[in-house]
Structures are given as structure tokens and as C-alpha cells.
Design an enzyme around this catalytic site. Structure first.
Site, mmCIF file in Angstrom:
data_model
loop_
_atom_site.group_PDB
_atom_site.id
_atom_site.type_symbol
_atom_site.label_atom_id
_atom_site.label_comp_id
_atom_site.label_asym_id
_atom_site.label_seq_id
_atom_site.Cartn_x
_atom_site.Cartn_y
_atom_site.Cartn_z
ATOM 1 N N THR A 70 46.020 -49.736 -12.020
ATOM 2 C CA THR A 70 46.447 -50.978 -11.385
ATOM 3 C C THR A 70 46.855 -51.980 -12.458
ATOM 4 O OG1 THR A 70 45.803 -52.781 -9.884
ATOM 5 C CG2 THR A 70 44.077 -51.873 -11.275
ATOM 6 N N HIS A 124 29.240 -44.473 -12.448
ATOM 7 C CA HIS A 124 28.272 -44.066 -13.473
ATOM 8 C C HIS A 124 27.422 -42.877 -13.026
ATOM 9 C CE1 HIS A 124 26.500 -44.446 -17.261
ATOM 10 N NE2 HIS A 124 25.985 -45.657 -17.215
#
Length: 417
Positions: A326, A378
Site C-alpha cells: 500500500t 507475529h
């Protein structure tokens, strides 16, 4: 009488919203004319008239209907040709009535008043005025010839300064108002996805900065030749897309996703590019970007972005990405923490290029710098992989020639190190 039904935007979608009608109830439409737009939580589709005729609208704007329902009917006994018939019949009568009796001379064309008293405030350019006089058109003729006003037309008037645009209402001091409108299906779905990402992933963001000097110099040096050969401009996004595909090969966990209790790691890179459209944020996918050159990436990106902005993009072209990029820099963003596009596990954020002082070989120099960010899940991507991935992006952008050698240093490759 034929029926125009609501098409399916894709699997698992049972309802859509009627977004916009391009025609009014009772209008005569032509075959293959675009008549309406429907909007789902994943894509926008256009309804097209299968045949010409008189339209009867059965579903109103803003109404939610089931896929397969009849949106309108078209009476094919009417046609666009029939609509023009009266004009061709009136022309000889007018000519005959206007001819002077007892003479063989052609009647002189009556010159219409170009701008009448009713439209004296409408601005007309000298060229337009001359053309109207040439074709003997009045202001009423021109304005009635417009089928419909577009958003662009309205915005052009609204953006005029108040002294030039007398049509804008003068807001009284102290007046407080608020606009209220229904949230579209696309916006509702986007909202749900963004909230679910925050709640269902262990999202973390790491940052770095990139010296854009080499890429800027490369674009400046070869832009003209690139356009002449490929018929498209060379932008920054293709460099970052190519760099991301090389970095994903070295750190495949960033390209992975969770499926139940399994981790899926594709051996290809389908890069999704976030595109801002009038309908909201859309993320079309460039398939097998790892096998493309910069020109191929630029062309595919332009094709998908144009489809997204005009509402022509299909559901297949927006699904199945493995990694997202993006670019908030086009809107002036200096730094941000992009949100992961599920079920993907990573998203790269580009930002504004700003000249600022940096230390280069012990000296302070002004360089065009960009902050880059990697948001990642994560749960499956460790800190080492995420940071190393971003460092690899930095290395490839600052030394773009390495992209030709799969990210390897040419000197080390030459020396077999």
C-alpha cells in the site's frame, strides 16, 4: 418484454445493493447500453441492456435485493429509432411552411438566440458561442441535449470560487449541519474485516528508511526510452513490487498464511496492490509478479487500477493475494502502520519521499528519503524474518541492479562468494 436480472458477483454472495441507475423509469435505452450499477460487499458490477426498448425500473436505488431478482424490464416494442422519428417528419413541414409563397428561393435559416434571458448567468466560452451560432443552437437546445450530469460536472461547478460561482449557497454564520447517508455494502464489509484483523491477529509493525536516490536517477535517465518502448510510465510501485518478490523468496514466511492449524507457504508471489476508488479501498492482485519485469508490472497495475476505479473489476481479480503493498505516500503520508489484508500475514507500507539530511560516509548530505513499514502477523512471522525482509527491501531499492541477479551482490556473485 425481457427481464434484466441481478447477476452474481461471486460465490457465497446472495444479496447486493442497487447503487445507481444511469437511466430514468420510462427511458428508451439501446442494446448493450449501461443502465445501472450494483454493489456487493466485494465488488461493483454494471447492468447492461440486453436489447433496446422502454425500461421499467423495479428496484430502487439503495434497495437490497437477492441475486437473480429482476431489476427491470425492457419493452422491445419501443426503440431508440422510434424516438427520433418525429424529428425527421417535422423537418419538411417546417421547411415548407417557412418558404415564401410564389418564390423558388430557399427559406433562410432562422438564427436562434444563443443565450436567452433564462440562462444569462451561464458562462459560455467564445469558441462554444461561435459553434452554437454555426449550428443555430440556443442554450435550451444544448442543455436539453445533455442526457445526465456526471459527478465530475457537479464537482467542477462546486470547486469554483464563490465570486465566480454564484450558484453556491451562502452559509449563514453559526449554522451547524451534518450529512447522513447509508453505509454501502462494500464499506460495511471493509469495516468488519479491519476490526477482525485487529482482534484475530498478533499484528506488529517494524520500520526502516530507504534512500530513493538510485531509483529516482534511474527513472530520470531512462523514463523517455521506457515510455517509447513500453508505452507506459515507469513508477515507484513497480520497483517495490519487484523488490518484494525477491525478498519473499529469501524470507518465505512473510509470504505465508494460516489455514486452520496449518501454515501455507506458496512458492509464488501474488502481490495485492491497494487502490483508492470512489467506492472505497480495493486491492486488486498481480498474479505471479515474481516472473514479471518492471514494464509488465506497470501495465498490469494500470489495467487493474483503472478497472477498480471504474467499477469494472471482477471478484477473481481481487482475491487470492499472498502479500500486499500500500502506498500512502501518494496522499502525503510520512509514516503509518498499515493493517494486514487477511488471510495474508504481511503488508508493506510505502510513504512520502522527503528530502532530509542523512549521514553518508561520515558527511551530512541531503537525500530523498522514504520511510517504509512492514505490518505482520507475529503468530507465524518472527521478528528476525520481518526485520530482515524490510532490510532486504531497503537494499534492493538502494541498489536496484541487484534485482536482476535475484538480490545477489554482482561483485560477490562474480567472485563466487
Amino acid at each position: 418484454m425481457i427481464e434484466i436480472k441481478i447477476p452474481t458477483p461471486g460465490e457465497s454472495i446472495s444479496e447486493v445493493e442497487m447503487a445507481t441507475w444511469f437511466v430514468a423509469n420510462g427511458d428508451i435505452v439501446e442494446k448493450d447500453q449501461e443502465i445501472a450499477e450494483i454493489e456487493s460487499d466485494k465488488a461493483t458490477l454494471t447492468l447492461v441492456a440486453d436489447e433496446g426498448g422502454k425500461i421499467q425500473i423495479l428496484v430502487q436505488e439503495g434497495e437490497t435485493v437477492a441475486v437473480g431478482s429482476v431489476a427491470c424490464t425492457i419493452d422491445t416494442s419501443f426503440s431508440a429509432a422510434a424516438k427520433e422519428a418525429p424529428k425527421t417528419e417535422e423537418a419538411p413541414k417546417e421547411k415548407e411552411a417557412a418558404a415564401a409563397p410564389g418564390t423558388n428561393e430557399e427559406p433562410a435559416k432562422e438564427s436562434k438566440t444563443v443565450v436567452t434571458e433564462s440562462y444569462k448567468d451561464v458562462k459560455v466560452s467564445p469558441v462554444a458561442r461561435k459553434l452554437m451560432e454555426e449550428y443555430h443552437l440556443s442554450m435550451e437546445d444544448v442543455l436539453s441535449g445533455l442526457h445526465r450530469l456526471s459527478k465530475k460536472d457537479i464537482q467542477a461547478v462546486a470547486d469554483l470560487p464563490r465570486e465566480v460561482n454564484p450558484f453556491l449557497p451562502v452559509r449563514a454564520a453559526g449554522v451547524r449541519s451534518a450529512e447522513r447517508k447509508k453505509m454501502s455494502n462494500l464499506r460495511k464489509k471493509l469495516s468488519q474485516r479491519l476490526v477482525s484483523v485487529k482482534n484475530e491477529t498478533a499484528m506488529l509493525t517494524t520500520f526502516n528508511e530507504v534512500d530513493m536516490s538510485e531509483v529516482i536517477a534511474l527513472r530520470k535517465k531512462y523514463q523517455k526510452n521506457f515510455v517509447e518502448k513500453h508505452d507506459i510510465k515507469l513508477g515507484f510501485m513497480s520497483f517495490f513490487t519487484k523488490a518484494a518478490t525477491e525478498a519473499l523468496k529469501e524470507y518465505p514466511m512473510v509470504n505465508s498464511m494460516i489455514d486452520g492449524e496449518e501454515i501455507v507457504t506458496p512458492d509464488y508471489a501474488d502481490i495485492a496492490i491497494a487502490v483508492q476508488t470512489p467506492k472505497g479501498l480495493m486491492v486488486p492482485v498481480i498474479r505471479n509478479a515474481e516472473a514479471m519485469g518492471l514494464a509488465e508490472i506497470e501495465k498490469k497495475l494500470m489495467e487493474l487500477a483503472n478497472k477498480a476505479r471504474t467499477g469494472k473489476i471482477s471478484l477473481d481479480e481481487m482475491t487470492g493475494g499472498t502479500f500486499t503493498i500500500t502506498n500512502g505516500g501518494v496522499f502525503g503520508s510520512l509514516l503509518s502502520t498499515p493493517i494486514i489484508n487477511p488471510p495474508q500475514s504481511g503488508i508493506l507500507g510505502m510513504h512520502n519521499i522527503v528530502e532530509r539530511p542523512v549521514a553518508v560516509n561520515g558527511k551530512v548530505e541531503i537525500r530523498p528519503m522514504m520511510y517504509i513499514a512492514l505490518s505482520y502477523d507475529h503468530r507465524i512471522i518472527d521478528g528476525k524474518d520481518s526485520v530482515s525482509f524490510l532490510v532486504k527491501i531497503k537494499e534492493l531499492i538502494e541498489n536496484p541492479q541487484k534485482m536482476l541477479l535475484a538480490g545477489y551482490d554482482p561483485e560477490r556473485l562474480l567472485l563466487d562468494l
